[in-house]
Write a protein that holds these residues in place. Structure first.
Motif, short mmCIF file in Angstrom:
data_model
loop_
_atom_site.label_atom_id
_atom_site.label_comp_id
_atom_site.label_asym_id
_atom_site.label_seq_id
_atom_site.Cartn_x
_atom_site.Cartn_y
_atom_site.Cartn_z
N VAL A 87 0.86 -1.18 0.00
CA VAL A 87 0.00 0.00 0.00
C VAL A 87 0.89 1.23 0.00
O VAL A 87 1.94 1.23 0.66
CB VAL A 87 -0.91 0.02 1.25
N GLU A 124 -4.33 0.61 12.21
CA GLU A 124 -4.77 0.53 10.82
C GLU A 124 -3.80 -0.30 9.99
O GLU A 124 -4.22 -1.12 9.16
CB GLU A 124 -4.92 1.94 10.24
N TYR A 125 -2.51 -0.08 10.18
CA TYR A 125 -1.52 -0.86 9.44
C TYR A 125 -1.55 -2.34 9.86
O TYR A 125 -1.39 -3.24 9.02
CB TYR A 125 -0.13 -0.28 9.65
N SER A 179 -4.16 -3.97 10.86
CA SER A 179 -5.34 -4.54 10.21
C SER A 179 -5.05 -4.86 8.74
O SER A 179 -5.45 -5.91 8.23
CB SER A 179 -6.51 -3.57 10.31
N MET A 180 -4.35 -3.97 8.06
CA MET A 180 -3.98 -4.22 6.67
C MET A 180 -3.15 -5.50 6.57
O MET A 180 -3.34 -6.30 5.65
CB MET A 180 -3.18 -3.04 6.11
N ARG A 181 -2.24 -5.68 7.50
CA ARG A 181 -1.37 -6.86 7.50
C ARG A 181 -2.14 -8.13 7.79
O ARG A 181 -2.07 -9.12 7.05
CB ARG A 181 -0.26 -6.68 8.54
N PHE A 197 -5.68 -8.38 5.32
CA PHE A 197 -5.61 -8.19 3.87
C PHE A 197 -4.29 -8.70 3.28
O PHE A 197 -4.13 -8.72 2.07
CB PHE A 197 -5.79 -6.71 3.52
N VAL A 250 -1.23 -7.38 3.54
CA VAL A 250 -0.28 -6.36 3.12
C VAL A 250 1.07 -6.61 3.79
O VAL A 250 1.15 -6.79 5.00
CB VAL A 250 -0.78 -4.95 3.46
N PHE A 272 -10.03 -0.64 3.11
CA PHE A 272 -9.59 -1.44 4.26
C PHE A 272 -10.59 -1.22 5.40
O PHE A 272 -11.15 -0.13 5.55
CB PHE A 272 -8.18 -1.05 4.68
N SER A 320 -9.94 1.74 8.00
CA SER A 320 -9.34 2.96 7.44
C SER A 320 -10.33 3.63 6.50
O SER A 320 -11.06 2.97 5.77
CB SER A 320 -8.05 2.64 6.69
N VAL A 363 -3.06 0.25 -4.09
CA VAL A 363 -2.52 -1.06 -3.70
C VAL A 363 -1.74 -1.66 -4.87
O VAL A 363 -2.09 -1.45 -6.04
CB VAL A 363 -3.62 -2.05 -3.25
#
Length: 370
Positions: free
Chosen positions: A18, A31-32, A34-36, A39, A41, A193, A196, A202
């Protein structure tokens, strides 16, 4: 080169990386994370600087919070250079800014080349300028790369195999791994996301360049969610589309650089005029066509058309006459108390700052209240 990911699903591109900037506002460690975890990331690339004077105000917090989430961190500089000397000067500025923001040695610091300045240059000139920037940036201990659009790669500038981060947003899933010979392929600018606010750029990583050439230590904790969320993101992005359509965009802009006014939405069409930087223009419609985002200007005898840059770029124009009033968050503040104090709803306050009412705010953070 070690492969750090599963093979491409014929119906899904991966959300490996991202990129974030001041447009995304403050991004928390949560937030980061959660992305990891949800999703998949692996890496985040944050905006560091632009031109020779602009420093992204969120670069330092983004770098710290990405690292706290256990993810790979990189940076990018939005290029404005038109000469070799300017490229070297911008690289020095970007390198110093990255150091001050805490970007670790060994990270990638890419040059984002998609501005009108680059559009006005020949391929040979852009190649010379990009090479000068990348050579200079390595003096700061960073690894170099070029980000640009698919329509500009090997057209406006040379992007060799096993280099490059290319932006191209397909309309229909083809089942192929786009730009598989390049380091990364940015396939969407509107990914969502869970915790977020807003859309995000992406990318799928096709090498381990943006993960520092190391075996990944980033392991999502919810593999089922990763699979489902990636599938959902692709379903949202990849839709069959007829020919591009004009959308209403009644706005007043002030040009940041000189721009050609064309007779049609083609860079090879005749030039009506060349507007210098500082010119104020009014537009009524916009369209994505031929790899560019175009805006239409009504004229006394018809229309003129201006390319704002590659489809991924909307930074060539800035609204004129827009000023904001800011509020600095204090200990004990909440979305509700700040909204009440400024005569706003919580939702309005959050949205005009690019966030949701569920996003955590912190003392010292500045919010737009007017």
């Amino acid at each position: 080169m070690a492969v750090l990911f599963l093979g491409l699903n014929a119906n899904a591109a991966r959300m490996d990386m991202v990129d974030v900037s001041n447009n995304n506002g403050y991004m928390s460690t949560a937030e980061y994370t959660s992305m990891r975890n949800e999703f998949g990331v692996k890496a985040v690339t944050v905006k560091i600087s632009e031109g020779g004077t602009y420093k992204d105000p969120y670069a330092a917090s983004n770098i710290a919070n990405v690292q706290a989430a256990g993810m790979y961190i990189n940076g990018y500089h939005f290029a404005r250079y038109a000469t070799k000397a300017q490229a070297i000067a911008e690289a020095d500025f970007a390198g110093k800014t990255a150091k001050a923001a805490g970007l670790p040695v060994g990270a990638v610091l890419a040059t984002d080349v998609e501005s009108q300045e680059a559009n006005n240059q020949s391929q040979a000139t852009n190649d010379r300028n990009n090479a000068a920037f990348m050579k200079e940036i390595q003096k700061f201990g960073y690894r170099a790369d070029i980000y640009t659009s698919g329509s500009w790669a090997n057209n406006k500038m040379t992007i060799k195999g096993k280099t490059g981060w290319i932006a191209a947003y397909p309309y229909v899933v083809s089942g192929k791994n786009w730009y598989s010979t390049n380091h990364a392929w940015q396939w969407s600018s509107t990914a969502k996301f869970r915790i977020s606010y807003g859309g995000f750029d992406v990318s799928q990583l096709n090498s381990n360049y943006y993960t520092a050439g190391q075996k990944s230590r980033v392991k999502p904790t919810n593999k089922g969610a990763v699979k489902a969320n990636n599938r959902k993101a692709n379903k949202h992005i990849y839709k069959k589309s007829a020919s591009p359509k004009w959308i209403k965009e009644t706005k007043t802009y002030k040009l940041k650089t000189s721009v050609k006014l064309h007779t049609s939405t083609s860079t090879s069409s005749n030039t009506i005029a060349i507007f210098p930087a500082g010119t104020t223009i009014k537009t009524d419609q916009a369209i994505i066509q031929g790899g560019y985002r175009w805006v239409r200007q009504p004229r006394f005898n018809g229309y003129g058309y201006l390319a704002t840059g590659p489809t991924s770029n909307t930074l060539e124009y800035v609204k004129s006459g827009v000023t904001h009033t800011y509020y600095t968050v204090k200990s004990g503040d909440s979305w509700w108390t700040i909204a009440q104090r400024n005569g706003l709803s919580m939702t309005t306050l959050a949205s005009q700052n690019g966030k949701s009412i569920y996003t955590t705010i912190y003392p010292g953070q500045r919010l737009v209240v007017r």
